[in-house]
Design a protein around this motif. Structure first.
Motif, short mmCIF file in Angstrom:
data_model
loop_
_atom_site.label_atom_id
_atom_site.label_comp_id
_atom_site.label_asym_id
_atom_site.label_seq_id
_atom_site.Cartn_x
_atom_site.Cartn_y
_atom_site.Cartn_z
N LYS A 188 1.06 -1.21 -0.06
CA LYS A 188 0.03 0.05 -0.20
C LYS A 188 0.91 1.36 0.03
N ARG A 189 2.13 1.16 0.34
CA ARG A 189 2.72 2.53 0.55
C ARG A 189 3.06 3.19 -0.47
N MET A 190 3.38 2.75 -1.61
CA MET A 190 3.80 3.52 -2.75
C MET A 190 2.39 4.23 -3.38
N ASN A 191 1.13 3.53 -3.41
CA ASN A 191 -0.14 4.15 -3.73
C ASN A 191 -0.38 5.26 -2.74
N ASP A 192 -0.12 5.11 -1.53
CA ASP A 192 -0.27 6.17 -0.44
C ASP A 192 0.68 7.52 -0.78
N ILE A 193 1.78 7.18 -1.20
CA ILE A 193 2.71 8.22 -1.56
C ILE A 193 2.04 9.09 -2.94
N ILE A 194 1.81 8.16 -3.75
CA ILE A 194 1.39 8.62 -4.97
C ILE A 194 -0.03 9.32 -4.90
N GLY A 195 -0.71 8.87 -3.86
CA GLY A 195 -2.08 9.56 -3.76
C GLY A 195 -1.70 11.00 -3.27
N GLN A 196 -0.70 11.03 -2.52
CA GLN A 196 -0.31 12.61 -1.83
C GLN A 196 0.40 13.45 -2.83
N LEU A 197 0.91 12.90 -3.98
CA LEU A 197 1.69 13.65 -4.91
C LEU A 197 0.35 14.04 -5.91
N GLN A 198 -0.58 13.20 -6.12
CA GLN A 198 -1.75 13.79 -7.07
C GLN A 198 -2.45 15.21 -6.69
N HIS A 199 -2.23 15.34 -5.09
CA HIS A 199 -3.07 16.51 -4.83
C HIS A 199 -2.08 17.79 -5.09
N MET A 200 -0.93 17.68 -5.49
CA MET A 200 -0.08 18.72 -5.79
C MET A 200 0.30 18.80 -7.23
N GLU A 201 -0.26 17.80 -8.11
CA GLU A 201 0.29 17.86 -9.64
C GLU A 201 0.16 19.03 -10.25
N ASN A 202 -0.57 20.08 -10.12
CA ASN A 202 -0.46 21.36 -10.95
C ASN A 202 0.78 21.98 -10.47
N ARG A 203 1.32 21.94 -9.34
CA ARG A 203 2.56 22.48 -8.76
C ARG A 203 3.76 21.98 -9.49
N VAL A 204 3.59 20.41 -9.49
CA VAL A 204 4.65 19.57 -9.97
C VAL A 204 5.02 20.13 -11.49
N LYS A 205 3.75 20.14 -12.34
CA LYS A 205 3.92 20.29 -13.57
C LYS A 205 4.55 21.41 -13.94
N SER A 206 4.41 22.54 -12.98
CA SER A 206 4.72 24.04 -13.65
C SER A 206 6.40 24.08 -13.48
N TYR A 207 7.22 23.21 -13.13
CA TYR A 207 8.61 22.94 -13.11
C TYR A 207 9.23 22.60 -14.13
N GLN A 208 10.66 22.70 -14.34
CA GLN A 208 11.15 22.24 -15.46
C GLN A 208 12.27 21.14 -15.38
N ARG A 209 13.02 21.08 -13.97
CA ARG A 209 13.85 20.00 -13.58
C ARG A 209 13.61 19.46 -12.49
N TYR A 210 13.81 18.06 -12.21
CA TYR A 210 13.38 17.38 -11.03
C TYR A 210 14.57 16.49 -10.33
N ILE A 211 14.49 16.13 -9.23
CA ILE A 211 15.51 15.22 -8.65
C ILE A 211 14.35 14.52 -7.67
N LEU A 212 14.59 13.23 -7.79
CA LEU A 212 13.69 12.29 -7.09
C LEU A 212 14.59 11.78 -6.06
N ILE A 213 14.40 11.84 -4.79
CA ILE A 213 15.10 11.00 -3.65
C ILE A 213 14.08 10.05 -2.95
N VAL A 214 14.43 8.89 -3.12
CA VAL A 214 13.54 7.72 -2.37
C VAL A 214 14.38 7.35 -1.21
N GLU A 215 13.93 7.15 0.06
CA GLU A 215 14.48 7.00 1.11
C GLU A 215 13.63 5.86 1.91
N TYR A 216 14.29 4.93 2.54
CA TYR A 216 13.77 3.64 2.76
C TYR A 216 14.24 3.31 4.17
N SER A 217 13.64 2.42 4.75
CA SER A 217 14.22 1.80 6.34
C SER A 217 15.12 0.73 5.87
#
Length: 126
Positions: free
Chosen positions: A50-79
């Motif tokens: 369930k956890r990645m679907n949970d995170i994707i759900g959180q990101l979906q609420h911010m999609e318009n902000r995310v789309k307005s940028y040009q460059r991205y760095i994705l950092i994934v941290e896990y236990s």
């Protein structure tokens, strides 16, 4: 998070030993030249199914902000006690490819002993 705080975060990640996919100084350098930098972090303490679907759900609420940028760095941290699964990474990658109009500048993957769950941070700039 202010740009100098983002740069400090990035410098700390560059120096961490526990990276499967590491950031380097060039990733920090380009951020110093950007006009605007923003970080979005999402956390999940759910189980593997369930956890990645949970995170994707959180990101979906911010999609318009995310789309307005040009460059991205994705950092994934896990236990380190709860391994990150590649099928989770694939779910996140598929989601971001539908949202982000340019390529993700850099992916990074870190084990974090102080984390109980999964954290995904997206550093966006323009």
């Amino acid at each position: 998070m202010k740009q100098n705080e983002v740069l400090n975060l990035m410098r700390n990640l560059v120096n961490r030993e526990n990276a499967l996919i590491r950031l380097d100084e060039s990733d920090v350098k380009y951020l110093t030249e950007e006009k605007e930098v923003e970080v979005i972090s999402s956390f999940s303490f759910e189980n593997h199914g369930k956890r990645m679907n949970d995170i994707i759900g959180q990101l979906q609420h911010m999609e318009n902000r995310v789309k307005s940028y040009q460059r991205y760095i994705l950092i994934v941290e896990y236990s380190p006690d709860d391994d990150f699964m590649m099928n989770e990474f694939e779910l996140l990658s598929k989601y971001l490819k539908n949202v982000v109009t340019t390529d993700i500048t850099k992916w990074s993957l870190y084990s974090n002993e102080g984390l109980n769950g999964l954290r995904v941070s997206l550093i966006m700039s323009r």
